[in-house]
Design a protein around this motif. Structure first.
Motif, PDB file in Angstrom:
ATOM      1  N   GLU A 234       0.835  -1.217   0.000  1.00 19.38           N
ATOM      2  CA  GLU A 234       0.000   0.000   0.000  1.00 19.38           C
ATOM      3  C   GLU A 234       0.864   1.260   0.000  1.00 19.38           C
ATOM      4  OE1 GLU A 234      -3.267   0.236  -0.516  1.00 19.38           O
ATOM      5  OE2 GLU A 234      -3.147  -1.940  -0.798  1.00 19.38           O
ATOM      6  N   THR A 235       1.935   1.251   0.789  1.00 15.86           N
ATOM      7  CA  THR A 235       2.844   2.410   0.826  1.00 15.86           C
ATOM      8  C   THR A 235       3.537   2.573  -0.527  1.00 15.86           C
ATOM      9  OG1 THR A 235       3.205   2.030   3.189  1.00 15.86           O
ATOM     10  CG2 THR A 235       4.792   3.448   2.066  1.00 15.86           C
ATOM     11  N   ALA A 236       3.930   1.454  -1.127  1.00 17.34           N
ATOM     12  CA  ALA A 236       4.579   1.517  -2.440  1.00 17.34           C
ATOM     13  C   ALA A 236       3.639   2.102  -3.483  1.00 17.34           C
ATOM     14  CB  ALA A 236       5.030   0.114  -2.859  1.00 17.34           C
ATOM     15  N   LYS A 237       2.367   1.713  -3.462  1.00 15.54           N
ATOM     16  CA  LYS A 237       1.386   2.252  -4.414  1.00 15.54           C
ATOM     17  C   LYS A 237       1.279   3.772  -4.267  1.00 15.54           C
ATOM     18  CE  LYS A 237      -2.571  -0.105  -4.592  1.00 15.54           C
ATOM     19  NZ  LYS A 237      -3.652  -0.973  -4.059  1.00 15.54           N
ATOM     20  N   HIS A 238       1.250   4.231  -3.020  1.00 19.81           N
ATOM     21  CA  HIS A 238       1.158   5.667  -2.746  1.00 19.81           C
ATOM     22  C   HIS A 238       2.393   6.402  -3.298  1.00 19.81           C
ATOM     23  CE1 HIS A 238       0.356   9.375  -0.569  1.00 19.81           C
ATOM     24  NE2 HIS A 238       1.549   9.292  -0.003  1.00 19.81           N
ATOM     25  N   LEU A 239       3.582   5.823  -3.055  1.00 18.91           N
ATOM     26  CA  LEU A 239       4.820   6.463  -3.514  1.00 18.91           C
ATOM     27  C   LEU A 239       4.938   6.416  -5.037  1.00 18.91           C
ATOM     28  CD1 LEU A 239       7.268   5.074  -0.785  1.00 18.91           C
ATOM     29  CD2 LEU A 239       6.456   7.429  -1.006  1.00 18.91           C
ATOM     30  N   LEU A 240       4.487   5.332  -5.652  1.00 22.91           N
ATOM     31  CA  LEU A 240       4.530   5.236  -7.111  1.00 22.91           C
ATOM     32  C   LEU A 240       3.635   6.298  -7.751  1.00 22.91           C
ATOM     33  CD1 LEU A 240       4.411   1.341  -7.461  1.00 22.91           C
ATOM     34  CD2 LEU A 240       6.269   2.787  -8.319  1.00 22.91           C
ATOM     35  N   ALA A 241       2.476   6.516  -7.138  1.00 23.72           N
ATOM     36  CA  ALA A 241       1.536   7.507  -7.684  1.00 23.72           C
ATOM     37  C   ALA A 241       2.104   8.919  -7.603  1.00 23.72           C
ATOM     38  CB  ALA A 241       0.212   7.423  -6.932  1.00 23.72           C
ATOM     39  N   LYS A 242       2.944   9.176  -6.590  1.00 22.08           N
ATOM     40  CA  LYS A 242       3.517  10.529  -6.431  1.00 22.08           C
ATOM     41  C   LYS A 242       4.609  10.826  -7.459  1.00 22.08           C
ATOM     42  CE  LYS A 242       4.294  12.099  -2.238  1.00 22.08           C
ATOM     43  NZ  LYS A 242       4.701  12.132  -0.800  1.00 22.08           N
ATOM     44  N   ILE A 247      11.852   3.507  -8.886  1.00 16.35           N
ATOM     45  CA  ILE A 247      11.287   2.248  -8.379  1.00 16.35           C
ATOM     46  C   ILE A 247      12.272   1.573  -7.424  1.00 16.35           C
ATOM     47  CG2 ILE A 247      10.569  -0.084  -9.068  1.00 16.35           C
ATOM     48  CD1 ILE A 247       9.243   1.246 -11.521  1.00 16.35           C
ATOM     49  N   VAL A 248      13.570   1.693  -7.711  1.00 14.17           N
ATOM     50  CA  VAL A 248      14.584   1.126  -6.791  1.00 14.17           C
ATOM     51  C   VAL A 248      14.487   1.811  -5.433  1.00 14.17           C
ATOM     52  CG1 VAL A 248      17.051   0.864  -6.348  1.00 14.17           C
ATOM     53  CG2 VAL A 248      16.174   0.472  -8.630  1.00 14.17           C
ATOM     54  N   GLU A 249      14.381   3.129  -5.425  1.00 11.26           N
ATOM     55  CA  GLU A 249      14.293   3.874  -4.153  1.00 11.26           C
ATOM     56  C   GLU A 249      13.025   3.494  -3.387  1.00 11.26           C
ATOM     57  OE1 GLU A 249      16.627   8.035  -5.329  1.00 11.26           O
ATOM     58  OE2 GLU A 249      14.521   7.785  -5.883  1.00 11.26           O
ATOM     59  N   ILE A 250      11.934   3.335  -4.116  1.00 11.36           N
ATOM     60  CA  ILE A 250      10.671   2.967  -3.459  1.00 11.36           C
ATOM     61  C   ILE A 250      10.779   1.572  -2.859  1.00 11.36           C
ATOM     62  CG2 ILE A 250       8.241   2.369  -3.888  1.00 11.36           C
ATOM     63  CD1 ILE A 250       8.235   4.722  -5.919  1.00 11.36           C
ATOM     64  N   SER A 251      11.367   0.636  -3.608  1.00 10.04           N
ATOM     65  CA  SER A 251      11.475  -0.733  -3.091  1.00 10.04           C
ATOM     66  C   SER A 251      12.279  -0.754  -1.790  1.00 10.04           C
ATOM     67  CB  SER A 251      12.082  -1.679  -4.136  1.00 10.04           C
ATOM     68  OG  SER A 251      13.460  -1.476  -4.290  1.00 10.04           O
ATOM     69  N   GLN A 252      13.337   0.078  -1.721  1.00 13.35           N
ATOM     70  CA  GLN A 252      14.144   0.134  -0.487  1.00 13.35           C
ATOM     71  C   GLN A 252      13.382   0.831   0.642  1.00 13.35           C
ATOM     72  OE1 GLN A 252      17.725   1.973  -1.984  1.00 13.35           O
ATOM     73  NE2 GLN A 252      18.611   0.004  -2.602  1.00 13.35           N
ATOM     74  N   GLN A 253      12.600   1.847   0.284  1.00 14.96           N
ATOM     75  CA  GLN A 253      11.878   2.597   1.310  1.00 14.96           C
ATOM     76  C   GLN A 253      10.789   1.749   1.970  1.00 14.96           C
ATOM     77  OE1 GLN A 253      11.678   6.633   0.273  1.00 14.96           O
ATOM     78  NE2 GLN A 253       9.939   7.122   1.578  1.00 14.96           N
ATOM     79  N   VAL A 254      10.289   0.754   1.241  1.00 17.66           N
ATOM     80  CA  VAL A 254       9.258  -0.111   1.834  1.00 17.66           C
ATOM     81  C   VAL A 254       9.832  -1.471   2.248  1.00 17.66           C
ATOM     82  CG1 VAL A 254       7.341   1.031   0.667  1.00 17.66           C
ATOM     83  CG2 VAL A 254       8.437  -0.934  -0.431  1.00 17.66           C
ATOM     84  N   ILE A 276       4.276  -0.559 -14.614  1.00 15.94           N
ATOM     85  CA  ILE A 276       2.983  -0.389 -15.296  1.00 15.94           C
ATOM     86  C   ILE A 276       2.002   0.349 -14.386  1.00 15.94           C
ATOM     87  CG2 ILE A 276       0.996  -1.640 -16.243  1.00 15.94           C
ATOM     88  CD1 ILE A 276       3.021  -3.796 -17.194  1.00 15.94           C
ATOM     89  N   TYR A 277       2.022   0.015 -13.098  1.00 18.25           N
ATOM     90  CA  TYR A 277       1.140   0.706 -12.141  1.00 18.25           C
ATOM     91  C   TYR A 277       1.438   2.208 -12.151  1.00 18.25           C
ATOM     92  CZ  TYR A 277      -1.244   1.989  -7.834  1.00 18.25           C
ATOM     93  OH  TYR A 277      -2.091   2.590  -6.919  1.00 18.25           O
ATOM     94  N   ARG A 278       2.734   2.554 -12.094  1.00 16.85           N
ATOM     95  CA  ARG A 278       3.123   3.982 -12.099  1.00 16.85           C
ATOM     96  C   ARG A 278       2.664   4.655 -13.382  1.00 16.85           C
ATOM     97  NH1 ARG A 278       8.949   6.043 -10.434  1.00 16.85           N
ATOM     98  NH2 ARG A 278       7.721   6.786  -8.680  1.00 16.85           N
ATOM     99  N   ASP A 279       2.884   4.003 -14.527  1.00 18.24           N
ATOM    100  CA  ASP A 279       2.530   4.622 -15.818  1.00 18.24           C
ATOM    101  C   ASP A 279       1.028   4.910 -15.890  1.00 18.24           C
ATOM    102  OD1 ASP A 279       5.166   4.500 -16.516  1.00 18.24           O
ATOM    103  OD2 ASP A 279       4.977   2.697 -17.786  1.00 18.24           O
TER     104      ASP A 279
END
Length: 282
Positions: A234-242, A247-254, A276-279
């Motif tokens: 859920e946190t990754a989805k929020h960060l991807l949308a922003k 994606i590497v930074e997000i994966s480490q952050q979660v 694909i989710y981000r796009d």
């Protein structure tokens, strides 16, 4: 099984943390010397073979089938053994302290002995071993919380079923008290970027890992491992949308050190890849 100066034991998969060691190996057709072990050993046969054990000069032959299990307690002599063919085996090593700590630190280690079991069928132990093998093969070090949960369940089962004085592992009902649940969930959210362990989570609310995991699931409908994974996604989805971080930074952050593992887990839960989710959010 114990290793002598004989043909190589090919370790196909190996992982371990405090007081627990997992080995998926090809056991060679060979003889192994007798040895004393410092840890309890649970062996799960992944194919058929014959093992011959030397008990005081008298050989005992046992034909193992796939799924058969042996339990060899720490500090008891593991007998000289001959294996008649190369066979894949799972070895689960548990430190005695791990066994008791998982369930209840008030249990006196000296008062309890695991009873050796040369051959038995136990679907729960087999299922735990195979689940660990599958998870560790893809998750590696990031599977620690899942592995701890499995080891905790295994410890409770061994204490219930295979000790000299079978332990009454109390069944708690009704879930966690609200304040303990809130404290555990707050801790999870504050530490999502870290490899949270079941032991540290249970320490936050002063409970044994087994009781904490049991009551947490009653309260939330999910195991701690499932709940933390859901929070990470859920946190990754929020960060991807922003769109601000890679994606590497997000994966480490979660809390994923490995981007391919992050992508695999994300796809399992969201049915698409992080990219694909981000796009789609643009």
């Amino acid at each position: 099984m114990s290793h002598g100066e004989h043909p190589e034991h090919l370790h196909l998969l190996e992982a371990g943390w405090d007081g627990f060691h997992f080995i998926y190996e090809l056991e060679p057709a060979d003889e192994m010397p007798a040895s004393y072990m410092s840890q309890h050993l649970v062996i799960i046969a992944l194919d058929n073979f014959r093992a011959s054990f030397d008990f005081n000069g008298s050989w005992q032959h046992i034909d193992y089938a796939q799924g058969d299990i042996g339990i060899f307690p720490a500090s008891q002599l593991f007998p000289r053994t001959q294996v008649d063919r190369e066979v894949p085996i799972l070895d689960l090593f548990l430190a005695p302290a791990t066994l008791y700590r998982a369930v209840d630190e008030s249990i006196e280690e000296n008062c309890i002995e695991l009873i050796p079991q040369l051959q038995l069928r136990d679907p729960l132990i087999q299922q735990i071993g195979l689940a660990l093998k599958a998870e560790l093969a893809v998750g590696g070090a990031e599977s620690r919380l899942y592995a701890e949960s499995m080891v905790t369940a295994l410890s409770a089962h061994l204490l219930r079923r295979y000790t000299s004085r079978q332990q009454t592992i109390r069944d708690y009902r009704g879930g966690l008290p609200k304040y303990k649940q809130d404290r555990a969930i707050a801790y999870i959210h504050e530490n999502l970027d870290r490899n949270i362990t079941l032991t540290e989570l249970s320490n936050v609310v002063n409970m044994s890992p087994h009781y904490f995991a049991t009551l947490f699931k009653q309260s939330t409908g999910q195991s701690p491992h499932q709940y933390i994974t859901k929070c990470r996604i859920e946190t990754a989805k929020h960060l991807l949308a922003k769109q601000e971080l890679t994606i590497v930074e997000i994966s480490q952050q979660v809390g994923f050190q490995n981007q391919s593992h992050f992508t695999r887990i994300f796809r399992q839960h969201v049915k698409t890849t992080p990219k694909i989710y981000r796009d789609k959010q643009r």
